[in-house]
Design an enzyme around this catalytic site. Structure first.
Site, PDB file in Angstrom:
ATOM      1  N   ASN A  92       7.863   4.930   6.976  1.00 24.26           N
ATOM      2  CA  ASN A  92       7.361   4.377   5.725  1.00 24.26           C
ATOM      3  C   ASN A  92       8.226   3.572   5.234  1.00 24.26           C
ATOM      4  O   ASN A  92       7.638   2.260   4.347  1.00 24.26           O
ATOM      5  CB  ASN A  92       7.176   5.619   4.727  1.00 24.26           C
ATOM      6  N   HIS A 146       1.992   5.757   0.969  1.00 19.90           N
ATOM      7  CA  HIS A 146       0.825   5.143   0.770  1.00 19.90           C
ATOM      8  C   HIS A 146      -0.008   4.477   1.916  1.00 19.90           C
ATOM      9  O   HIS A 146       0.547   4.096   2.722  1.00 19.90           O
ATOM     10  CB  HIS A 146       1.058   4.008  -0.118  1.00 19.90           C
TER      11      HIS A 146
END
Length: 191
Positions: A106, A75
């Site tokens: 991440n 994201h």
């Protein structure tokens, strides 16, 4: 290349890399609420419709194209930054908001910065404006069934820290900020 503006964020999408160039958003107490992570990864239908009408040689990334790559769907606007409503959280799971990131980047390094940023809102009553995106200054290869999603060598993020009554026009050379470039590598530093 392609600007997509939503209530939750604005992004510049690169159809050749099949990932955002950058994503920008505001985070304050209004975006943080009771909604939990929806895990509703899906193709960005707005982007797909645009590409179908304007450049049929390109397609939006769908939710299955990172499968088997060993990269996370990283994201840019974090799910936890949009928990005021289910719709807001769903918007963060559109694949146009993702870049291939190693699990180390991440789930550990990037996530620590995201948590720190939300703590600025919750614990220090701040508001932030954020811009994040991939950097392709080294060849880290391609993923996807057609090997056409470019893997960034690094990710960047710039966070401007404001008081709740300030707005973007108040950003100047004295505005506190955090600017990072993080390698998209494994824990030992390898590709």
């Amino acid at each position: 290349e392609i600007i997509i503006s939503r209530d939750q964020y604005v992004l510049s999408y690169n159809k050749i890399n099949r990932a955002p160039n950058w994503v920008a958003w505001k985070l304050d107490a209004n975006q943080l609420g009771p909604v939990t992570r929806t895990n509703s990864f899906k193709e960005d239908s707005d982007l797909e419709n645009y590409l179908a009408k304007n450049d049929a040689n390109f397609k939006a990334v769908d939710e299955t194209e990172y499968k088997g790559s060993c990269f996370d769907r990283g994201h840019q606007v974090p799910s936890a930054d949009r928990t005021a409503s289910v719709e807001d959280n769903h918007s963060t799971f559109l694949m146009s908001n993702m870049v291939p990131q190693t699990p180390y980047l991440n789930q550990i390094i990037w996530q620590k910065l995201e948590n720190f940023t939300r703590d600025l809102i919750r614990k220090q009553n701040k508001k932030v404006y954020v811009v994040a995106g991939p950097i392709y200054d080294d060849n880290f290869g391609m993923i996807g069934p057609k090997k056409d999603i470019r893997v960034p060598s690094k990710s960047f993020k710039v966070i401007f820290i404001l008081d709740p009554n300030q707005n973007p026009e108040d950003i100047n050379t004295n505005t506190p900020n955090i600017s990072v470039v993080m390698p998209n590598t494994l824990k030992d530093g390898s590709k």
